[in-house]
Design an enzyme around this catalytic site. Sequence first.
Site, short mmCIF file in Angstrom:
data_model
loop_
_atom_site.label_atom_id
_atom_site.label_comp_id
_atom_site.label_asym_id
_atom_site.label_seq_id
_atom_site.Cartn_x
_atom_site.Cartn_y
_atom_site.Cartn_z
N ASP A 167 0.87 -1.18 0.00
CA ASP A 167 0.00 0.00 0.00
C ASP A 167 0.90 1.23 0.00
N LEU A 181 -0.33 4.13 1.08
CA LEU A 181 -0.95 4.98 2.11
C LEU A 181 -1.57 6.25 1.54
N ASN A 210 -4.55 6.53 0.55
CA ASN A 210 -5.91 6.66 1.09
C ASN A 210 -6.11 5.77 2.31
N ASP A 217 4.60 2.34 -4.00
CA ASP A 217 3.63 2.87 -4.97
C ASP A 217 3.68 1.99 -6.22
N PHE A 223 -6.57 -4.69 -4.96
CA PHE A 223 -7.54 -3.65 -4.58
C PHE A 223 -7.04 -2.25 -4.91
N SER A 246 -16.57 -3.58 -10.43
CA SER A 246 -17.68 -2.82 -9.86
C SER A 246 -18.94 -3.02 -10.69
N THR A 287 -20.62 -0.75 -11.55
CA THR A 287 -20.69 0.41 -12.46
C THR A 287 -20.48 -0.03 -13.91
N TYR A 313 -13.40 6.83 -13.87
CA TYR A 313 -13.22 5.74 -12.89
C TYR A 313 -13.89 4.46 -13.39
N LYS A 358 -12.40 0.48 -14.76
CA LYS A 358 -12.82 -0.88 -14.37
C LYS A 358 -13.12 -1.71 -15.62
N ASN A 381 -19.92 8.97 -0.40
CA ASN A 381 -20.85 7.83 -0.38
C ASN A 381 -21.90 8.00 0.71
N GLY A 415 -25.06 11.77 -13.01
CA GLY A 415 -24.36 10.49 -13.21
C GLY A 415 -24.91 9.31 -12.43
P1 NAD Z 1 -9.64 2.38 -0.48
O1 NAD Z 1 -9.23 3.68 -1.06
O2 NAD Z 1 -10.09 2.33 0.91
O3 NAD Z 1 -8.43 1.33 -0.63
C1 NAD Z 1 -7.50 1.38 -1.70
C2 NAD Z 1 -6.10 1.27 -1.11
O4 NAD Z 1 -5.16 1.26 -2.18
C3 NAD Z 1 -5.74 2.46 -0.21
O5 NAD Z 1 -5.23 1.97 1.02
C4 NAD Z 1 -4.68 3.23 -1.00
O6 NAD Z 1 -3.75 3.85 -0.16
C5 NAD Z 1 -4.08 2.13 -1.86
N1 NAD Z 1 -3.51 2.58 -3.15
C6 NAD Z 1 -4.10 3.36 -4.10
N2 NAD Z 1 -3.26 3.56 -5.12
C7 NAD Z 1 -2.12 2.87 -4.84
C8 NAD Z 1 -0.87 2.70 -5.50
N3 NAD Z 1 -0.62 3.30 -6.67
N4 NAD Z 1 0.07 1.93 -4.92
C9 NAD Z 1 -0.16 1.35 -3.72
N5 NAD Z 1 -1.31 1.49 -3.04
C10 NAD Z 1 -2.28 2.25 -3.58
O7 NAD Z 1 -10.74 1.74 -1.46
P2 NAD Z 1 -11.73 0.53 -1.23
O8 NAD Z 1 -13.09 1.06 -1.01
O9 NAD Z 1 -11.16 -0.43 -0.25
O10 NAD Z 1 -11.73 -0.10 -2.70
C11 NAD Z 1 -10.86 -1.16 -3.03
C12 NAD Z 1 -11.06 -1.53 -4.49
O11 NAD Z 1 -12.43 -1.86 -4.71
C13 NAD Z 1 -10.74 -0.40 -5.47
O12 NAD Z 1 -10.17 -0.97 -6.62
C14 NAD Z 1 -12.11 0.17 -5.79
O13 NAD Z 1 -12.13 0.78 -7.05
C15 NAD Z 1 -12.95 -1.09 -5.77
N6 NAD Z 1 -14.38 -0.84 -5.53
C16 NAD Z 1 -14.76 -0.13 -4.42
C17 NAD Z 1 -16.12 0.13 -4.20
C18 NAD Z 1 -16.56 0.93 -3.01
O14 NAD Z 1 -17.70 1.41 -3.03
N7 NAD Z 1 -15.76 1.09 -1.96
C19 NAD Z 1 -17.06 -0.36 -5.10
C20 NAD Z 1 -16.64 -1.08 -6.21
C21 NAD Z 1 -15.29 -1.33 -6.42
N1 UFG Z 2 -26.57 9.59 -2.01
C1 UFG Z 2 -27.30 10.59 -1.40
N2 UFG Z 2 -26.63 11.47 -0.61
C2 UFG Z 2 -25.30 11.40 -0.37
C3 UFG Z 2 -24.56 10.36 -0.99
C4 UFG Z 2 -25.24 9.48 -1.80
O1 UFG Z 2 -28.50 10.70 -1.59
O2 UFG Z 2 -24.76 12.25 0.35
C5 UFG Z 2 -27.28 8.62 -2.85
C6 UFG Z 2 -26.74 8.60 -4.26
O3 UFG Z 2 -27.40 9.57 -5.05
C7 UFG Z 2 -27.08 7.17 -4.68
C8 UFG Z 2 -26.96 6.37 -3.38
O4 UFG Z 2 -27.04 7.33 -2.32
O5 UFG Z 2 -28.41 7.12 -5.11
C9 UFG Z 2 -25.66 5.63 -3.26
O6 UFG Z 2 -24.60 6.52 -3.54
P1 UFG Z 2 -23.09 6.20 -3.22
O7 UFG Z 2 -22.28 7.39 -3.61
O8 UFG Z 2 -22.93 5.69 -1.83
O9 UFG Z 2 -22.78 4.95 -4.18
P2 UFG Z 2 -22.86 4.82 -5.74
O10 UFG Z 2 -23.89 3.77 -6.02
O11 UFG Z 2 -23.02 6.11 -6.41
O12 UFG Z 2 -21.40 4.29 -6.13
C10 UFG Z 2 -20.65 3.43 -5.27
C11 UFG Z 2 -19.16 3.79 -5.38
C12 UFG Z 2 -18.64 3.44 -6.74
C13 UFG Z 2 -18.95 2.02 -7.04
C14 UFG Z 2 -20.42 1.76 -6.92
C15 UFG Z 2 -20.76 0.33 -7.16
O13 UFG Z 2 -18.96 5.17 -5.13
O14 UFG Z 2 -17.25 3.59 -6.76
O15 UFG Z 2 -20.86 2.12 -5.61
O16 UFG Z 2 -19.98 -0.50 -6.38
F1 UFG Z 2 -18.54 1.71 -8.28
#
Ligand code: NAD
Ligand code: UFG
Length: 339
Positions: free
Chosen positions: A32, A34, A36, A59, A82, A126, A128, A151, A155, A200, A298
């Site tokens: 990682d 760090l 995020n 990195d 991840f 995802s 998405t 983004y 994916k 989110n 979006g």
């Molecule tokens: P997160 O940001 O909490 O975790 C990602 C981690 O990767 C972080 O700790 C960050 O420091 C590290 N990182 C980023 N770029 C890096 C790099 N270049 N080198 C080394 N480390 C790096 O995110 P998350 O919510 O745990 O998501 C994990 C994965 O799941 C991501 O690929 C994300 O796109 C995918 N995903 C997340 C969601 C969601 O809603 N959280 C939904 C669908 C898919």
């Molecule tokens: N929403 C609100 N108010 C807020 C935040 C969100 O009403 O302050 C609504 C959004 O409009 C949406 C729902 O809550 O209708 C969920 O929104 P999120 O932002 O929590 O999640 P999304 O479905 O938009 O997207 C998330 C992640 C993406 C990921 C996707 C599917 O942000 O990265 O889920 O896994 F790809």
Amino acid sequence: MSKILVTGGLGYIGSHTVVELQNAGFEVVIIDNLSNSSMEVIDGITTISKQKPLFEKLDLRNKIEVSTFFQKYQDIEGIIHFAASKAVGESVDNPLLYYENNLNTLIYLLQECNKNEINNFIFSSSCTVYGEPDSLPINETAPVKKATSPYGNTKQISEEIIFDTCSVSNLKSIALRYFNPIGAHESTEIGELPLGVPQNLVPFITQTAAGLREQLSIFGNDYPTPDGSCVRDYIHVVDLAKAHVVALQRLLGNKGVTNFEFFNIGTGTGSSVLEVVNSFEKVTQQKLNYKIVDRRAGDVISVYADTKKANEELGWKSEKSIEESLLSSWNWEKKVRGL
Ligand code: NAD
Ligand code: UFG
């Protein structure tokens, strides 16, 4: 003990997955940078599993460092990738950052897989990739639609890169298409800790209840859904983490039907934004200050998973209810804020 590399293992989903991997008997090494996350997450993981994972601060955009890592760790049997940038809005403002971080890191890792004969690779995809579904619940045969953000595009492109690589090498891969992960580990040792203002829904809800945010904005109540607000499939992060363990076991056991497979990882149940808010208020006994505002650009209207493929082929099923998930998010928020 098989050694597994978890990139982004200090992040939200990664940290919960590390714990489940350790519980299942795997040895974990985390990469990682760090960007995020923070080092304290290692302590949380170690407290839960009683095992300190190996850690390399690195990195993944640095190709030379990535290569040096694989020279040091020659006994890695699988990778769960991840590490990525994940803020949809930020990706619109800074697309090149997203293409660089999400694609270069993947390419460098796959090159090392080829070089070092590491043939088991799990990728964080995802829902998405489906865009606005034509029918619900959505299954894996649904078409991948044009992404609405850079983004989302990363994916889609990533899945294609992995597919092409699997076609010409010994690589076997599973892409897990996550729906909306929420919740935190029941120990409250690890959870989601977004930097700045949460984008989110659930972190915004818990921060509003904790007093960090004045008011939750609900983005639209005039959608063609039962109560007018958008519908999503909210899955507990520990259930999601467990899906990685079974996917890894499938790869290691050569149980895949094809070299590249993808699975929906959700609960199969859609919940509207207003339902989430009501459930949160009910299970936590917290009154939420919220208002209805305009739609957010979006947003898809409604998406939830058909989980049959994951249930039948992976032998995985989500277990936790949305109420449990929301309560765990709240318990985590309280712990972090010292409430
Ligand atoms: P997160 O940001 O909490 O975790 C990602 C981690 O990767 C972080 O700790 C960050 O420091 C590290 N990182 C980023 N770029 C890096 C790099 N270049 N080198 C080394 N480390 C790096 O995110 P998350 O919510 O745990 O998501 C994990 C994965 O799941 C991501 O690929 C994300 O796109 C995918 N995903 C997340 C969601 C969601 O809603 N959280 C939904 C669908 C898919
Ligand atoms: N929403 C609100 N108010 C807020 C935040 C969100 O009403 O302050 C609504 C959004 O409009 C949406 C729902 O809550 O209708 C969920 O929104 P999120 O932002 O929590 O999640 P999304 O479905 O938009 O997207 C998330 C992640 C993406 C990921 C996707 C599917 O942000 O990265 O889920 O896994 F790809």
